[in-house]
Design a protein around this motif. Structure first.
Motif, mmCIF file in Angstrom:
data_model
loop_
_atom_site.group_PDB
_atom_site.id
_atom_site.type_symbol
_atom_site.label_atom_id
_atom_site.label_comp_id
_atom_site.label_asym_id
_atom_site.label_seq_id
_atom_site.Cartn_x
_atom_site.Cartn_y
_atom_site.Cartn_z
ATOM 1 N N LEU A 17 13.084 -3.537 1.151
ATOM 2 C CA LEU A 17 12.098 -3.830 2.191
ATOM 3 C C LEU A 17 10.976 -2.793 2.253
ATOM 4 O O LEU A 17 10.085 -2.909 3.100
ATOM 5 C CB LEU A 17 12.794 -3.893 3.560
ATOM 6 N N LEU A 18 10.991 -1.788 1.386
ATOM 7 C CA LEU A 18 9.997 -0.736 1.496
ATOM 8 C C LEU A 18 8.591 -1.249 1.194
ATOM 9 O O LEU A 18 8.395 -2.195 0.428
ATOM 10 C CB LEU A 18 10.352 0.465 0.616
ATOM 11 N N ARG A 19 7.588 -0.577 1.796
ATOM 12 C CA ARG A 19 6.198 -1.018 1.691
ATOM 13 C C ARG A 19 5.289 0.002 1.006
ATOM 14 O O ARG A 19 4.117 -0.293 0.763
ATOM 15 C CB ARG A 19 5.649 -1.296 3.094
ATOM 16 N N THR A 20 5.771 1.200 0.762
ATOM 17 C CA THR A 20 4.932 2.203 0.103
ATOM 18 C C THR A 20 4.445 1.652 -1.231
ATOM 19 O O THR A 20 5.217 1.082 -1.997
ATOM 20 C CB THR A 20 5.728 3.503 -0.109
ATOM 21 N N ARG A 21 3.171 1.828 -1.513
ATOM 22 C CA ARG A 21 2.582 1.249 -2.719
ATOM 23 C C ARG A 21 1.984 2.336 -3.599
ATOM 24 O O ARG A 21 1.638 3.428 -3.125
ATOM 25 C CB ARG A 21 1.515 0.219 -2.359
ATOM 26 N N ALA A 22 1.869 2.019 -4.871
ATOM 27 C CA ALA A 22 1.284 2.932 -5.851
ATOM 28 C C ALA A 22 0.243 2.174 -6.661
ATOM 29 O O ALA A 22 0.549 1.126 -7.240
ATOM 30 C CB ALA A 22 2.363 3.501 -6.773
ATOM 31 N N GLU A 23 -0.980 2.692 -6.699
ATOM 32 C CA GLU A 23 -2.077 2.068 -7.436
ATOM 33 C C GLU A 23 -2.378 2.896 -8.678
ATOM 34 O O GLU A 23 -2.480 4.121 -8.591
ATOM 35 C CB GLU A 23 -3.335 2.003 -6.558
ATOM 36 N N PRO A 24 -2.504 2.232 -9.830
ATOM 37 C CA PRO A 24 -2.878 2.980 -11.050
ATOM 38 C C PRO A 24 -4.198 3.722 -10.843
ATOM 39 O O PRO A 24 -5.125 3.222 -10.198
ATOM 40 C CB PRO A 24 -3.006 1.881 -12.107
ATOM 41 N N SER A 25 -4.262 4.932 -11.384
ATOM 42 C CA SER A 25 -5.447 5.764 -11.267
ATOM 43 C C SER A 25 -5.850 6.240 -12.663
ATOM 44 O O SER A 25 -5.362 5.715 -13.668
ATOM 45 C CB SER A 25 -5.156 6.947 -10.344
ATOM 46 N N GLY A 45 -2.817 8.129 -0.501
ATOM 47 C CA GLY A 45 -3.443 8.148 -1.817
ATOM 48 C C GLY A 45 -3.067 9.390 -2.596
ATOM 49 O O GLY A 45 -3.863 9.911 -3.401
ATOM 50 N N ALA A 46 -1.838 9.881 -2.385
ATOM 51 C CA ALA A 46 -1.376 11.087 -3.063
ATOM 52 C C ALA A 46 -1.239 10.856 -4.558
ATOM 53 O O ALA A 46 -0.821 9.790 -5.002
ATOM 54 C CB ALA A 46 -0.041 11.539 -2.470
ATOM 55 N N GLU A 47 -1.617 11.859 -5.341
ATOM 56 C CA GLU A 47 -1.575 11.742 -6.794
ATOM 57 C C GLU A 47 -0.161 11.981 -7.312
ATOM 58 O O GLU A 47 0.533 12.905 -6.858
ATOM 59 C CB GLU A 47 -2.530 12.757 -7.429
#
Length: 585
Positions: free
Chosen positions: A176-184, A267-269
């Motif tokens: 159920l987690l919602r934390t997301r990661a976007e390619p950078s 938006g942590a790297e």
């Protein structure tokens, strides 16, 4: 009033005699330079650090707690200095590979170290408690660049890691987690989300913190199959502060000196660890290590409770009735450890604590054999029974740690309920271990559904075969014959009820879930029966030494007073839905 001294004599008995680990070390290239005497010296130094540095901070750390202000956490007085001494003593690198800057020592010795740390000061030990698991995870799933950058820092203790799993709406169900990661750019990712219950998420022991974060990629499928694992440092390699903030700390029932944090990732790297959408598989490398160590927390609490209760019972005076030859009772004032009720409580504390130590160390030794044994067959067998026992260690040990702390508090009477005697802190601290790193109910499901039914009982049969070998060795010793027969009988009944549960699962899929808790306790009881049968065999003929006489006394107590609980568990496991309508849907 609270005290702790490492039980070095019993630790050496388990390592040198019960396990005969030095023989295995001598036959393993990775540990050929290690013998029993060197191991004993390491344990002695670890005991000195635990008793001399950590134990004096236990009560004060609980009373002072952690302080939070403007995104920063101050740990209790003395905690940073204790961590510095821990690092300077080389304890952070104990079981890490020499190629990574570690000492290359066995997991078995690391388990003994962790028992001491948790017994002496559970809250402080939370900070380095998952470091080895993070080291294993990064080593298994990190890129060469990440390993070169961060492995030496974890091994040296320069950096402490965290696990960032739980979110306000996603606890045991991480799907159920919602934390997301976007390619950078340059293979990095930007992680955004909130995590709660992060042990050591912010602290003043190390300048940098390495967060291992579960999050979703943009193309992630729903549920737990869509979770990836990311490495997100507090301080980036170029010295910049990452976009991570600590929003507060929890005010808890126990382990108050451990900073349990709420973290925001904005938006942590970070970098991907392992394959996309395979984050749980990568994280389980870390969590399996953590679950063994959480089980050792239960052992540590039981040992601390036993030590303090037995010391108090030897001092506290109370009147009791003493039978005279002519049959008339006589009143006498004695230390309460002479009273029958207290004798039974203290004997249960000692018996279960020492039994859990042997079982926990056996599992840790199995991890060493699973990696370093000579043949693939030996490694596979060791992996199978350690995987089977890991959820038992985590759940059964933590349950007993809390229960035994409560029993020890009863020895103190009213004084146990006040802060001065500190057994109340042990009770409070021990409760959390039944919840985190996968609740005990999840461990029970893992044992029965995945480790037993999942492989049609093969892992269990391997364990029972090891018990059978001990039974055959012990049957030739008169004092052990009754114990051997009892263990064989319970082993047969366990095998039979396991077959019943495997068969029933096809027509009643819910039944294993209803049975899982009782099944785990049954395996725990059976495994401790194996421990005490071997201990009785090793002590036979050596009872002139009080240490071995006590082993025989504990073995007799276990088989007569504690193992019969297996009958109750077997009866519950044989119950069906029709007899328990309140459990039906």
């Amino acid at each position: 009033m609270w005290q702790y001294q490492a039980p070095l004599r019993d630790m050496r008995f388990v390592i040198e005699e019960w396990l005969a680990a030095p023989n295995d070390w001598q036959n393993t290239a990775s540990f050929a330079g290690l013998d029993g005497e060197l191991a004993a010296q390491i344990l002695e130094e670890a005991g000195r650090f635990s008793a001399g540095v950590l134990a004096p901070l236990n009560a004060s750390g609980d009373q002072e707690g952690c302080q939070y202000a403007q995104g920063k956490v101050k740990t209790p007085t003395g905690f940073p200095e204790a961590y510095k001494a821990f690092v300077e003593g080389g304890w952070a690198s104990l079981a890490c590979a020499e190629a990574d800057g570690g000492q290359g020592l066995p997991q078995l010795l690391n388990a003994a170290l962790m028992e001491m740390l948790f017994a002496a000061n559970h809250a402080w030990a939370m900070y380095p408690g998952i470091a080895h698991g993070a080291y294993e995870c990064l080593k298994a799933h990190g890129s060469d660049a990440l390993k070169a950058l961060y492995l030496p820092a974890i091994v040296s203790g320069e950096i402490l890691p965290t696990m960032c799993l739980t979110e306000p709406q996603a606890g045991s169900d991480v799907g159920l987690l919602r934390t997301r990661a976007e390619p950078s750019a340059a293979g990095q990712y930007r992680v955004t989300g909130n995590k709660v219950f992060v042990s050591g998420g912010e602290q003043d022991l190390t300048d940098n913190i390495l967060h291992l974060v579960l999050a979703r990629l943009p193309d992630a499928p729903a549920g737990s199959r869509g979770i990836s694992l990311f490495l997100v440092p507090k301080i980036l390699p170029d010295g910049r502060r990452n976009s991570i903030s600590c929003d507060g700390i929890e005010h808890k029932m126990g382990i108050r000196g451990s900073a349990t944090c709420t973290l925001s990732f904005e938006g942590a790297e970070g970098w991907l660890l392992g394959e996309p959408h395979r984050g749980l598989a990568a994280m389980f490398v870390m969590m399996n290590s953590a679950r063994l160590h959480v089980g050792l927390q239960g052992l540590g609490h039981a040992e601390a409770a036993w030590q303090n209760a037995s010391a108090y019972a030897a001092e506290r005076q109370q009147m009791r009735a003493v039978s005279r030859p002519e049959g008339k009772p006589e009143a006498k004032v004695d230390p309460i450890h002479y009273h029958p009720a207290m004798r039974r409580t203290l004997l249960e504390l000692r018996t279960l604590t020492e039994g859990m130590r042997a079982l926990g160390y056996w599992t840790a030794h199995g991890l060493d054999l699973a990696e370093y044994a000579d043949t693939p067959e030996q490694r596979q067998q060791a992996h199978r029974w350690t995987a089977l026992l890991t959820p038992v260690i985590k759940a059964y040990f933590t349950e007993q740690g809390f229960r035994l702390a409560s029993s020890a508090l009863q020895v103190f009477g009213g004084y146990g309920y006040v802060r001065e005697y500190a057994i109340e802190q042990t009770l409070r601290d021990s409760r959390i271990a039944m919840i985190y790193e996968g609740t005990n109910e999840i461990q029970a499901n893992d044992l029965l559904l995945r480790k037993v039914i999942g492989d049609a009982g093969q892992g269990l049969q391997d364990l029972l075969q090891r018990m059978q070998q001990e039974i055959e060795q012990s049957e030739s010793i008169p004092s052990c014959q009754t114990y051997a027969r009892a263990l064989a009988d319970y082993g047969d009944k366990t095998s039979a009820i396991t077959t019943t549960l495997i068969q029933a699962a096809s027509t009643d899929p819910e039944r294993p879930y209803r049975a899982a808790g009782d099944y785990l306790r049954l395996i725990g009881l059976l495994s401790l029966g194996f421990v005490w049968l071997r201990s009785a065999r090793l002590a036979a003929g050596r009872e002139a030494d009080p240490f071995y006489a006590a082993k025989q006394e504990s073995a007799a107590f276990y088989f007569n007073y504690l193992l019969p609980e297996a009958n109750h568990r077997l009866a519950l496991l044989g119950a069906t839905r029709h007899g328990l309508p309140f459990l039906a849907e």
